[in-house]
Design a protein around this motif. Sequence first.
Motif, PDB file in Angstrom:
ATOM      1  N   SER A   1     -25.902 -25.090 -24.206  1.00 53.09           N
ATOM      2  CA  SER A   1     -27.211 -24.598 -24.653  1.00 53.09           C
ATOM      3  C   SER A   1     -28.241 -24.608 -23.525  1.00 53.09           C
ATOM      4  CB  SER A   1     -27.736 -25.461 -25.801  1.00 53.09           C
ATOM      5  OG  SER A   1     -26.879 -25.370 -26.911  1.00 53.09           O
ATOM      6  N   TYR A   2     -28.185 -25.602 -22.666  1.00 51.10           N
ATOM      7  CA  TYR A   2     -29.142 -25.742 -21.575  1.00 51.10           C
ATOM      8  C   TYR A   2     -28.454 -25.386 -20.257  1.00 51.10           C
ATOM      9  CZ  TYR A   2     -31.730 -28.094 -25.209  1.00 51.10           C
ATOM     10  OH  TYR A   2     -32.377 -28.389 -26.384  1.00 51.10           O
ATOM     11  N   TYR A   3     -27.873 -24.183 -20.223  1.00 50.68           N
ATOM     12  CA  TYR A   3     -27.041 -23.751 -19.105  1.00 50.68           C
ATOM     13  C   TYR A   3     -27.807 -23.699 -17.785  1.00 50.68           C
ATOM     14  CZ  TYR A   3     -29.184 -19.369 -20.577  1.00 50.68           C
ATOM     15  OH  TYR A   3     -30.079 -18.402 -20.951  1.00 50.68           O
ATOM     16  N   GLY A   4     -29.111 -23.532 -17.833  1.00 49.26           N
ATOM     17  CA  GLY A   4     -29.900 -23.500 -16.599  1.00 49.26           C
ATOM     18  C   GLY A   4     -29.820 -24.796 -15.820  1.00 49.26           C
ATOM     19  N   LEU A   5     -29.651 -25.929 -16.521  1.00 47.28           N
ATOM     20  CA  LEU A   5     -29.569 -27.223 -15.853  1.00 47.28           C
ATOM     21  C   LEU A   5     -28.287 -27.377 -15.049  1.00 47.28           C
ATOM     22  CD1 LEU A   5     -30.994 -29.551 -18.634  1.00 47.28           C
ATOM     23  CD2 LEU A   5     -32.138 -28.731 -16.576  1.00 47.28           C
ATOM     24  N   GLY A   6     -27.288 -26.556 -15.361  1.00 45.75           N
ATOM     25  CA  GLY A   6     -26.029 -26.603 -14.622  1.00 45.75           C
ATOM     26  C   GLY A   6     -25.988 -25.595 -13.493  1.00 45.75           C
ATOM     27  N   GLY A   7     -27.102 -24.926 -13.235  1.00 44.11           N
ATOM     28  CA  GLY A   7     -27.163 -23.923 -12.176  1.00 44.11           C
ATOM     29  C   GLY A   7     -27.808 -24.472 -10.925  1.00 44.11           C
ATOM     30  N   GLU A   8     -28.330 -23.559 -10.121  1.00 40.61           N
ATOM     31  CA  GLU A   8     -29.000 -23.961  -8.889  1.00 40.61           C
ATOM     32  C   GLU A   8     -30.085 -22.964  -8.536  1.00 40.61           C
ATOM     33  OE1 GLU A   8     -26.084 -24.050  -5.708  1.00 40.61           O
ATOM     34  OE2 GLU A   8     -24.871 -22.636  -6.835  1.00 40.61           O
ATOM     35  N   VAL A   9     -31.109 -23.448  -7.875  1.00 42.60           N
ATOM     36  CA  VAL A   9     -32.210 -22.592  -7.438  1.00 42.60           C
ATOM     37  C   VAL A   9     -31.852 -22.065  -6.048  1.00 42.60           C
ATOM     38  CG1 VAL A   9     -34.659 -22.474  -6.887  1.00 42.60           C
ATOM     39  CG2 VAL A   9     -33.882 -23.899  -8.790  1.00 42.60           C
ATOM     40  N   VAL A  10     -31.778 -20.737  -5.946  1.00 42.87           N
ATOM     41  CA  VAL A  10     -31.419 -20.084  -4.681  1.00 42.87           C
ATOM     42  C   VAL A  10     -32.351 -18.897  -4.455  1.00 42.87           C
ATOM     43  CG1 VAL A  10     -28.992 -20.789  -4.749  1.00 42.87           C
ATOM     44  CG2 VAL A  10     -29.678 -18.669  -5.824  1.00 42.87           C
ATOM     45  N   PRO A  11     -32.526 -18.476  -3.206  1.00 48.56           N
ATOM     46  CA  PRO A  11     -33.394 -17.323  -2.952  1.00 48.56           C
ATOM     47  C   PRO A  11     -32.709 -16.021  -3.371  1.00 48.56           C
ATOM     48  CG  PRO A  11     -32.610 -18.285  -0.881  1.00 48.56           C
ATOM     49  CD  PRO A  11     -32.089 -19.137  -1.997  1.00 48.56           C
ATOM     50  N   ASN A  12     -33.496 -15.107  -3.937  1.00 52.96           N
ATOM     51  CA  ASN A  12     -32.965 -13.790  -4.287  1.00 52.96           C
ATOM     52  C   ASN A  12     -33.033 -12.879  -3.065  1.00 52.96           C
ATOM     53  OD1 ASN A  12     -35.634 -13.000  -4.078  1.00 52.96           O
ATOM     54  ND2 ASN A  12     -35.930 -12.712  -6.276  1.00 52.96           N
ATOM     55  N   ALA A  13     -32.805 -11.584  -3.257  1.00 54.45           N
ATOM     56  CA  ALA A  13     -32.792 -10.636  -2.143  1.00 54.45           C
ATOM     57  C   ALA A  13     -34.146 -10.554  -1.438  1.00 54.45           C
ATOM     58  CB  ALA A  13     -32.374  -9.259  -2.643  1.00 54.45           C
ATOM     59  N   LEU A  14     -35.232 -10.853  -2.156  1.00 53.51           N
ATOM     60  CA  LEU A  14     -36.575 -10.813  -1.565  1.00 53.51           C
ATOM     61  C   LEU A  14     -36.990 -12.156  -0.962  1.00 53.51           C
ATOM     62  CD1 LEU A  14     -38.358  -8.795  -4.384  1.00 53.51           C
ATOM     63  CD2 LEU A  14     -37.511  -7.934  -2.183  1.00 53.51           C
ATOM     64  N   GLY A  15     -36.116 -13.150  -1.065  1.00 56.29           N
ATOM     65  CA  GLY A  15     -36.432 -14.471  -0.527  1.00 56.29           C
ATOM     66  C   GLY A  15     -37.174 -15.375  -1.488  1.00 56.29           C
ATOM     67  N   GLU A  16     -37.413 -14.894  -2.715  1.00 56.96           N
ATOM     68  CA  GLU A  16     -38.086 -15.721  -3.723  1.00 56.96           C
ATOM     69  C   GLU A  16     -37.054 -16.579  -4.452  1.00 56.96           C
ATOM     70  OE1 GLU A  16     -39.743 -12.610  -6.067  1.00 56.96           O
ATOM     71  OE2 GLU A  16     -41.619 -12.577  -4.926  1.00 56.96           O
ATOM     72  N   PRO A  17     -37.439 -17.809  -4.815  1.00 53.45           N
ATOM     73  CA  PRO A  17     -36.477 -18.657  -5.530  1.00 53.45           C
ATOM     74  C   PRO A  17     -36.235 -18.156  -6.956  1.00 53.45           C
ATOM     75  CG  PRO A  17     -38.601 -19.747  -5.344  1.00 53.45           C
ATOM     76  CD  PRO A  17     -38.709 -18.473  -4.573  1.00 53.45           C
ATOM     77  N   GLU A  18     -34.966 -18.171  -7.347  1.00 54.53           N
ATOM     78  CA  GLU A  18     -34.561 -17.845  -8.717  1.00 54.53           C
ATOM     79  C   GLU A  18     -33.493 -18.835  -9.149  1.00 54.53           C
ATOM     80  OE1 GLU A  18     -35.271 -13.089  -9.392  1.00 54.53           O
ATOM     81  OE2 GLU A  18     -33.253 -13.767  -9.045  1.00 54.53           O
ATOM     82  N   LEU A  19     -33.340 -18.952 -10.457  1.00 53.45           N
ATOM     83  CA  LEU A  19     -32.338 -19.856 -11.003  1.00 53.45           C
ATOM     84  C   LEU A  19     -31.039 -19.092 -11.205  1.00 53.45           C
ATOM     85  CD1 LEU A  19     -31.680 -22.673 -12.096  1.00 53.45           C
ATOM     86  CD2 LEU A  19     -32.508 -21.917 -14.321  1.00 53.45           C
ATOM     87  N   LEU A  20     -30.029 -19.469 -10.462  1.00 50.39           N
ATOM     88  CA  LEU A  20     -28.703 -18.873 -10.612  1.00 50.39           C
ATOM     89  C   LEU A  20     -27.927 -19.704 -11.622  1.00 50.39           C
ATOM     90  CD1 LEU A  20     -26.365 -16.985  -9.909  1.00 50.39           C
ATOM     91  CD2 LEU A  20     -25.914 -18.427  -7.905  1.00 50.39           C
ATOM     92  N   CYS A  21     -27.696 -19.132 -12.789  1.00 49.86           N
ATOM     93  CA  CYS A  21     -26.946 -19.819 -13.850  1.00 49.86           C
ATOM     94  C   CYS A  21     -25.464 -19.541 -13.601  1.00 49.86           C
ATOM     95  CB  CYS A  21     -27.386 -19.322 -15.217  1.00 49.86           C
ATOM     96  SG  CYS A  21     -29.133 -19.583 -15.532  1.00 49.86           S
ATOM     97  N   ASN A  22     -24.826 -20.432 -12.861  1.00 47.83           N
ATOM     98  CA  ASN A  22     -23.440 -20.226 -12.448  1.00 47.83           C
ATOM     99  C   ASN A  22     -22.516 -21.360 -12.872  1.00 47.83           C
ATOM    100  OD1 ASN A  22     -24.411 -22.203 -10.771  1.00 47.83           O
ATOM    101  ND2 ASN A  22     -23.874 -21.189  -8.860  1.00 47.83           N
ATOM    102  N   ASN A  23     -23.020 -22.282 -13.694  1.00 44.92           N
ATOM    103  CA  ASN A  23     -22.249 -23.435 -14.158  1.00 44.92           C
ATOM    104  C   ASN A  23     -21.686 -24.232 -12.977  1.00 44.92           C
ATOM    105  OD1 ASN A  23     -21.291 -25.204 -16.087  1.00 44.92           O
ATOM    106  ND2 ASN A  23     -19.416 -24.071 -16.447  1.00 44.92           N
ATOM    107  N   ARG A  24     -22.496 -24.364 -11.934  1.00 43.73           N
ATOM    108  CA  ARG A  24     -22.117 -25.196 -10.796  1.00 43.73           C
ATOM    109  C   ARG A  24     -21.893 -26.625 -11.256  1.00 43.73           C
ATOM    110  NH1 ARG A  24     -23.203 -29.242  -7.872  1.00 43.73           N
ATOM    111  NH2 ARG A  24     -25.017 -29.783  -9.059  1.00 43.73           N
TER     112      ARG A  24
END
Length: 153
Positions: free
Chosen positions: A74-97
Amino acid sequence: MGSVKEEFTVAVRKNEVVGAVAPFQDHWLPLTNLDLLLPPLDFGVFFCYKKPTSSHSSPMLSVLKKSLAEALISYYGLGGEVVPNALGEPELLCNNRGVDFVEAYADIELRNLNFHNPDDSIEGKFVPTKKRGVLAVQCLWPKPTLVSAIIKV
């Protein structure tokens, strides 16, 4: 609360990564404008529980890891990571890391800690260092009286 300022050690027994039990497709979540305006903040939460009657910690750790893996559905964002997108802005990658899950032991009783100045006694020892990802959990087994779970977000 304790006022003893003594040196103590926290020994890490095991490092694991706990991911969501259900697979899902990777996707990106943009951060809000407020997230982008504020500086990144790290904070820790420190919970204490009565020591279980069993001296063996494995059953309790198994339950905690299983519950965390189910909560990450349910809280899949907590299992992701904050990484820069193509513009260099931080986004939350929900990848079940996954979430860093640490089991550790301390050679001090909780009553001997200085909770009035936690930077001296707790920070850096009881609260885990978040190496990557969004969340880190440390289960700490102090001397005989209490069990604690520490969450670093």
